[in-house]
Design a protein around this motif. Sequence first.
Motif, PDB file in Angstrom:
ATOM      1  N   THR A   1      30.719 -15.157 -16.727  1.00  0.00           N
ATOM      2  CA  THR A   1      29.689 -14.325 -16.711  1.00  0.00           C
ATOM      3  C   THR A   1      29.951 -13.538 -15.537  1.00  0.00           C
ATOM      4  O   THR A   1      28.782 -12.649 -15.432  1.00  0.00           O
ATOM      5  CB  THR A   1      28.390 -14.855 -16.927  1.00  0.00           C
ATOM      6  OG1 THR A   1      28.128 -15.969 -15.803  1.00  0.00           O
ATOM      7  CG2 THR A   1      28.210 -15.543 -18.401  1.00  0.00           C
TER       8      THR A   1
ATOM      9  N   ARG B   1      38.913 -21.268 -16.630  1.00  0.00           N
ATOM     10  CA  ARG B   1      38.491 -21.994 -17.991  1.00  0.00           C
ATOM     11  C   ARG B   1      37.966 -23.365 -17.255  1.00  0.00           C
ATOM     12  O   ARG B   1      39.082 -24.162 -16.704  1.00  0.00           O
ATOM     13  CB  ARG B   1      39.693 -21.924 -18.849  1.00  0.00           C
ATOM     14  CG  ARG B   1      39.676 -20.460 -19.608  1.00  0.00           C
ATOM     15  CD  ARG B   1      40.643 -20.228 -20.268  1.00  0.00           C
ATOM     16  NE  ARG B   1      40.624 -21.159 -21.488  1.00  0.00           N
ATOM     17  CZ  ARG B   1      39.673 -20.606 -22.478  1.00  0.00           C
ATOM     18  NH1 ARG B   1      39.194 -19.526 -22.800  1.00  0.00           N
ATOM     19  NH2 ARG B   1      39.860 -21.300 -23.617  1.00  0.00           N
ATOM     20  N   ASP B   2      37.148 -23.972 -17.981  1.00  0.00           N
ATOM     21  CA  ASP B   2      36.716 -25.292 -17.476  1.00  0.00           C
ATOM     22  C   ASP B   2      36.703 -26.584 -18.461  1.00  0.00           C
ATOM     23  O   ASP B   2      36.385 -27.507 -18.267  1.00  0.00           O
ATOM     24  CB  ASP B   2      35.125 -25.319 -16.959  1.00  0.00           C
ATOM     25  CG  ASP B   2      34.113 -24.791 -18.129  1.00  0.00           C
ATOM     26  OD1 ASP B   2      34.828 -24.541 -19.077  1.00  0.00           O
ATOM     27  OD2 ASP B   2      33.115 -24.741 -17.922  1.00  0.00           O
ATOM     28  N   VAL B   3      37.454 -26.267 -19.224  1.00  0.00           N
ATOM     29  CA  VAL B   3      37.934 -27.490 -20.177  1.00  0.00           C
ATOM     30  C   VAL B   3      38.731 -28.480 -19.379  1.00  0.00           C
ATOM     31  O   VAL B   3      38.599 -29.697 -19.594  1.00  0.00           O
ATOM     32  CB  VAL B   3      38.662 -26.905 -21.370  1.00  0.00           C
ATOM     33  CG1 VAL B   3      39.173 -28.280 -22.239  1.00  0.00           C
ATOM     34  CG2 VAL B   3      37.770 -25.971 -22.414  1.00  0.00           C
TER      35      VAL B   3
ATOM     36  N   ARG C   1      34.459 -30.201 -25.950  1.00  0.00           N
ATOM     37  CA  ARG C   1      33.625 -28.900 -25.592  1.00  0.00           C
ATOM     38  C   ARG C   1      34.697 -27.950 -25.673  1.00  0.00           C
ATOM     39  O   ARG C   1      35.793 -27.870 -25.338  1.00  0.00           O
ATOM     40  CB  ARG C   1      33.175 -29.130 -24.436  1.00  0.00           C
ATOM     41  CG  ARG C   1      33.713 -29.276 -23.174  1.00  0.00           C
ATOM     42  CD  ARG C   1      33.038 -29.549 -21.968  1.00  0.00           C
ATOM     43  NE  ARG C   1      33.543 -29.728 -20.772  1.00  0.00           N
ATOM     44  CZ  ARG C   1      33.991 -28.593 -19.892  1.00  0.00           C
ATOM     45  NH1 ARG C   1      33.474 -27.672 -20.272  1.00  0.00           N
ATOM     46  NH2 ARG C   1      34.541 -28.859 -18.873  1.00  0.00           N
TER      47      ARG C   1
ATOM     48  N   ALA D   1      35.592 -23.813 -23.718  1.00  0.00           N
ATOM     49  CA  ALA D   1      35.346 -23.278 -22.413  1.00  0.00           C
ATOM     50  C   ALA D   1      34.043 -22.325 -22.030  1.00  0.00           C
ATOM     51  O   ALA D   1      33.746 -21.698 -23.110  1.00  0.00           O
ATOM     52  CB  ALA D   1      36.583 -22.372 -21.959  1.00  0.00           C
ATOM     53  N   SER D   2      33.674 -22.758 -21.170  1.00  0.00           N
ATOM     54  CA  SER D   2      32.284 -21.935 -20.806  1.00  0.00           C
ATOM     55  C   SER D   2      32.509 -20.368 -20.576  1.00  0.00           C
ATOM     56  O   SER D   2      33.504 -20.109 -19.874  1.00  0.00           O
ATOM     57  CB  SER D   2      31.482 -22.251 -19.777  1.00  0.00           C
ATOM     58  OG  SER D   2      31.277 -23.740 -19.625  1.00  0.00           O
ATOM     59  N   PRO D   3      31.580 -19.421 -21.173  1.00  0.00           N
ATOM     60  CA  PRO D   3      32.055 -18.203 -20.996  1.00  0.00           C
ATOM     61  C   PRO D   3      31.956 -17.635 -19.568  1.00  0.00           C
ATOM     62  O   PRO D   3      31.260 -18.223 -18.858  1.00  0.00           O
ATOM     63  CB  PRO D   3      30.751 -17.404 -21.746  1.00  0.00           C
ATOM     64  CG  PRO D   3      29.812 -18.592 -21.935  1.00  0.00           C
ATOM     65  CD  PRO D   3      30.522 -19.687 -21.902  1.00  0.00           C
TER      66      PRO D   3
END
Length: 241
Positions: A117, A167-169, A111, A113-115
Amino acid sequence: MRISLLLLVVGSLMGIGRLNAQNRPNQPATLSVKQQRIVSIAALTAKGDLQKLQPALAAGLDEGLTVNEIKEVLVHLYAYCGFPRSIRGLQTLMAVLDERKKKGISDKMGRVASPITSNVPKYERGKKVLEQLSGQPETGPKRGYAAFSPEIEVFLKEHLFADIFERDVLSYADRELTTISVLTSIGGAEPMLQSHLGLCLHVGLTGPQLEQAMAVIETSLGKSEADAGRAVLTQVLAAKL
Protein backbone atom coordinates in the motif's frame (compact mmCIF):
# COMPACT_ATOMS: atom_id res chain seq x y z
CA MET A 1 59.83 -20.61 25.09
CA ARG A 2 57.02 -19.50 27.39
CA ILE A 3 56.49 -16.38 25.31
CA SER A 4 56.26 -18.43 22.09
CA LEU A 5 53.76 -20.78 23.72
CA LEU A 6 51.70 -17.83 24.96
CA LEU A 7 51.64 -16.26 21.50
CA LEU A 8 50.55 -19.58 20.01
CA VAL A 9 47.67 -19.90 22.48
CA VAL A 10 46.58 -16.28 21.95
CA GLY A 11 46.70 -16.72 18.18
CA SER A 12 44.60 -19.86 18.41
CA LEU A 13 42.03 -18.15 20.61
CA MET A 14 41.83 -15.22 18.20
CA GLY A 15 41.20 -17.61 15.33
CA ILE A 16 38.46 -19.36 17.27
CA GLY A 17 36.95 -16.01 18.16
CA ARG A 18 36.79 -14.97 14.51
CA LEU A 19 35.11 -18.23 13.58
CA ASN A 20 32.64 -17.93 16.42
CA ALA A 21 31.76 -14.41 15.30
CA GLN A 22 30.16 -15.96 12.25
CA ASN A 23 28.13 -18.36 14.43
CA ARG A 24 26.61 -16.33 17.23
CA PRO A 25 24.93 -18.32 20.01
CA ASN A 26 21.42 -17.34 18.87
CA GLN A 27 22.06 -18.42 15.27
CA PRO A 28 21.31 -22.02 14.30
CA ALA A 29 24.04 -24.17 12.79
CA THR A 30 21.65 -26.16 10.59
CA LEU A 31 18.89 -25.33 8.16
CA SER A 32 15.33 -26.16 9.12
CA VAL A 33 13.72 -29.05 7.25
CA LYS A 34 11.59 -26.51 5.37
CA GLN A 35 14.66 -24.54 4.32
CA GLN A 36 16.34 -27.73 3.09
CA ARG A 37 13.29 -28.41 0.94
CA ILE A 38 13.38 -24.85 -0.41
CA VAL A 39 16.99 -25.40 -1.50
CA SER A 40 16.16 -28.69 -3.20
CA ILE A 41 13.05 -27.35 -4.95
CA ALA A 42 14.82 -24.22 -6.18
CA ALA A 43 17.87 -26.15 -7.40
CA LEU A 44 15.90 -28.78 -9.30
CA THR A 45 13.57 -26.22 -10.87
CA ALA A 46 16.49 -24.06 -12.01
CA LYS A 47 18.17 -27.14 -13.50
CA GLY A 48 14.95 -28.20 -15.22
CA ASP A 49 14.95 -31.69 -13.71
CA LEU A 50 11.18 -32.04 -13.43
CA GLN A 51 11.31 -35.79 -12.78
CA LYS A 52 13.23 -35.26 -9.54
CA LEU A 53 11.29 -32.08 -8.79
CA GLN A 54 8.01 -33.99 -8.35
CA PRO A 55 9.10 -35.99 -5.26
CA ALA A 56 10.95 -32.93 -3.93
CA LEU A 57 7.73 -30.91 -4.08
CA ALA A 58 5.79 -33.71 -2.38
CA ALA A 59 8.44 -33.93 0.34
CA GLY A 60 8.23 -30.19 0.89
CA LEU A 61 4.46 -30.36 1.31
CA ASP A 62 4.73 -33.37 3.63
CA GLU A 63 7.23 -31.54 5.81
CA GLY A 64 5.22 -28.38 6.30
CA LEU A 65 5.76 -26.03 3.38
CA THR A 66 2.46 -24.50 2.33
CA VAL A 67 1.31 -24.37 -1.28
CA ASN A 68 1.75 -20.59 -1.31
CA GLU A 69 5.28 -20.81 0.11
CA ILE A 70 6.31 -23.21 -2.65
CA LYS A 71 4.59 -21.04 -5.26
CA GLU A 72 6.52 -18.07 -3.92
CA VAL A 73 9.81 -19.97 -4.29
CA LEU A 74 8.97 -20.92 -7.87
CA VAL A 75 7.91 -17.38 -8.78
CA HIS A 76 10.96 -15.83 -7.09
CA LEU A 77 13.46 -17.87 -9.04
CA TYR A 78 12.26 -16.67 -12.47
CA ALA A 79 14.25 -13.49 -11.86
CA TYR A 80 17.42 -15.60 -11.85
CA CYS A 81 16.77 -18.43 -14.32
CA GLY A 82 13.90 -17.16 -16.45
CA PHE A 83 10.17 -17.57 -16.98
CA PRO A 84 10.41 -20.97 -18.76
CA ARG A 85 11.98 -22.73 -15.75
CA SER A 86 9.68 -20.95 -13.31
CA ILE A 87 6.52 -21.78 -15.24
CA ARG A 88 7.54 -25.41 -15.71
CA GLY A 89 8.08 -25.57 -11.97
CA LEU A 90 4.62 -24.17 -11.31
CA GLN A 91 3.07 -26.62 -13.79
CA THR A 92 4.86 -29.47 -12.01
CA LEU A 93 3.51 -28.25 -8.67
CA MET A 94 -0.02 -28.19 -10.12
CA ALA A 95 0.36 -31.80 -11.27
CA VAL A 96 1.71 -32.88 -7.87
CA LEU A 97 -1.19 -31.18 -6.08
CA ASP A 98 -3.74 -32.82 -8.39
CA GLU A 99 -2.22 -36.25 -7.78
CA ARG A 100 -2.18 -35.73 -4.02
CA LYS A 101 -5.80 -34.55 -4.07
CA LYS A 102 -6.80 -37.77 -5.85
CA LYS A 103 -5.15 -39.67 -2.99
CA GLY A 104 -7.18 -37.73 -0.45
CA ILE A 105 -4.32 -35.51 0.68
CA SER A 106 -5.41 -31.98 1.56
CA ASP A 107 -2.47 -29.60 1.39
CA LYS A 108 -2.45 -26.35 3.33
CA MET A 109 -2.61 -23.29 1.09
CA GLY A 110 -1.06 -20.92 3.61
CA ARG A 111 -1.26 -17.17 3.67
CA VAL A 112 -1.06 -14.98 0.60
CA ALA A 113 1.27 -12.02 0.25
CA SER A 114 0.09 -8.84 1.93
CA PRO A 115 -0.88 -6.06 -0.49
CA ILE A 116 1.68 -3.27 -0.93
CA THR A 117 0.00 0.00 0.00
CA SER A 118 3.04 2.30 0.08
CA ASN A 119 2.98 5.40 -2.11
CA VAL A 120 6.78 5.57 -2.12
CA PRO A 121 8.16 5.10 -5.67
CA LYS A 122 9.19 1.52 -6.36
CA TYR A 123 12.79 2.50 -7.09
CA GLU A 124 13.16 4.00 -3.61
CA ARG A 125 11.46 1.01 -2.00
CA GLY A 126 13.72 -1.38 -3.85
CA LYS A 127 16.77 0.61 -2.83
CA LYS A 128 15.70 0.40 0.80
CA VAL A 129 15.18 -3.38 0.57
CA LEU A 130 18.65 -3.81 -0.93
CA GLU A 131 20.14 -1.72 1.87
CA GLN A 132 18.43 -4.00 4.40
CA LEU A 133 19.78 -7.08 2.63
CA SER A 134 23.34 -5.83 2.33
CA GLY A 135 23.72 -3.49 5.28
CA GLN A 136 25.32 -1.00 2.88
CA PRO A 137 23.90 2.40 1.83
CA GLU A 138 22.88 2.69 -1.81
CA THR A 139 24.63 6.01 -2.41
CA GLY A 140 27.34 7.36 -4.64
CA PRO A 141 27.86 7.11 -8.41
CA LYS A 142 26.83 4.01 -10.31
CA ARG A 143 29.62 1.63 -11.23
CA GLY A 144 30.18 -1.35 -13.48
CA TYR A 145 27.13 -2.74 -15.23
CA ALA A 146 24.86 -0.20 -13.46
CA ALA A 147 26.76 2.67 -15.08
CA PHE A 148 27.07 0.87 -18.42
CA SER A 149 23.36 -0.06 -18.55
CA PRO A 150 21.39 2.22 -16.17
CA GLU A 151 18.07 0.73 -17.27
CA ILE A 152 18.86 -2.69 -15.83
CA GLU A 153 19.82 -1.09 -12.52
CA VAL A 154 16.37 0.52 -12.45
CA PHE A 155 14.71 -2.80 -13.31
CA LEU A 156 16.60 -4.50 -10.49
CA LYS A 157 15.56 -1.92 -7.92
CA GLU A 158 11.95 -1.57 -9.04
CA HIS A 159 11.11 -5.15 -9.90
CA LEU A 160 13.48 -7.57 -8.19
CA PHE A 161 13.94 -5.79 -4.88
CA ALA A 162 10.56 -4.03 -4.71
CA ASP A 163 8.03 -6.23 -6.53
CA ILE A 164 9.56 -9.55 -5.51
CA PHE A 165 11.62 -9.19 -2.32
CA GLU A 166 8.94 -7.01 -0.68
CA ARG A 167 6.45 -9.87 -0.76
CA ASP A 168 6.15 -11.25 2.76
CA VAL A 169 5.26 -14.91 2.25
CA LEU A 170 8.96 -15.79 2.47
CA SER A 171 11.58 -14.23 4.74
CA TYR A 172 14.66 -12.52 3.33
CA ALA A 173 16.69 -15.54 4.45
CA ASP A 174 14.43 -17.94 2.56
CA ARG A 175 14.55 -15.76 -0.55
CA GLU A 176 18.34 -15.63 -0.42
CA LEU A 177 18.49 -19.42 0.01
CA THR A 178 16.32 -19.70 -3.08
CA THR A 179 18.62 -17.33 -4.95
CA ILE A 180 21.90 -19.06 -4.11
CA SER A 181 20.35 -22.44 -4.95
CA VAL A 182 19.44 -21.16 -8.42
CA LEU A 183 22.81 -19.50 -9.04
CA THR A 184 24.71 -22.60 -7.89
CA SER A 185 22.58 -24.85 -10.09
CA ILE A 186 22.86 -22.88 -13.33
CA GLY A 187 26.60 -22.23 -12.96
CA GLY A 188 28.63 -19.50 -14.62
CA ALA A 189 27.29 -16.83 -12.25
CA GLU A 190 30.05 -16.86 -9.64
CA PRO A 191 30.21 -13.07 -9.03
CA MET A 192 26.45 -12.99 -8.37
CA LEU A 193 26.67 -16.11 -6.21
CA GLN A 194 29.47 -14.52 -4.19
CA SER A 195 27.36 -11.41 -3.66
CA HIS A 196 24.27 -13.33 -2.59
CA LEU A 197 26.21 -15.60 -0.25
CA GLY A 198 27.35 -12.39 1.44
CA LEU A 199 23.73 -11.26 1.65
CA CYS A 200 22.83 -14.64 3.18
CA LEU A 201 25.31 -14.04 5.99
CA HIS A 202 23.99 -10.53 6.57
CA VAL A 203 20.35 -11.64 6.87
CA GLY A 204 21.24 -14.20 9.54
CA LEU A 205 22.25 -17.41 7.82
CA THR A 206 25.48 -18.96 9.08
CA GLY A 207 28.48 -20.54 7.40
CA PRO A 208 27.48 -24.07 8.50
CA GLN A 209 23.96 -23.50 7.18
CA LEU A 210 25.30 -22.43 3.79
CA GLU A 211 27.63 -25.46 3.74
CA GLN A 212 24.56 -27.59 4.44
CA ALA A 213 22.75 -25.91 1.54
CA MET A 214 25.58 -27.01 -0.75
CA ALA A 215 25.25 -30.54 0.63
CA VAL A 216 21.53 -30.49 -0.22
CA ILE A 217 22.38 -29.31 -3.74
CA GLU A 218 24.87 -32.17 -4.08
CA THR A 219 22.22 -34.68 -3.06
CA SER A 220 19.62 -33.10 -5.36
CA LEU A 221 21.73 -32.36 -8.44
CA GLY A 222 25.27 -33.66 -8.22
CA LYS A 223 28.77 -33.11 -6.92
CA SER A 224 30.05 -30.83 -9.68
CA GLU A 225 27.44 -28.13 -9.06
CA ALA A 226 27.86 -28.34 -5.30
CA ASP A 227 31.67 -28.23 -5.47
CA ALA A 228 31.57 -25.14 -7.66
CA GLY A 229 29.28 -23.50 -5.11
CA ARG A 230 31.51 -24.60 -2.23
CA ALA A 231 34.53 -22.98 -3.88
CA VAL A 232 32.73 -19.62 -3.94
CA LEU A 233 31.43 -20.10 -0.38
CA THR A 234 34.96 -20.82 0.86
CA GLN A 235 36.11 -17.47 -0.56
CA VAL A 236 33.19 -15.62 1.04
CA LEU A 237 33.75 -17.17 4.47
CA ALA A 238 37.50 -16.57 4.30
CA ALA A 239 36.88 -12.89 3.60
CA LYS A 240 34.81 -12.69 6.78
CA LEU A 241 37.61 -13.98 9.04
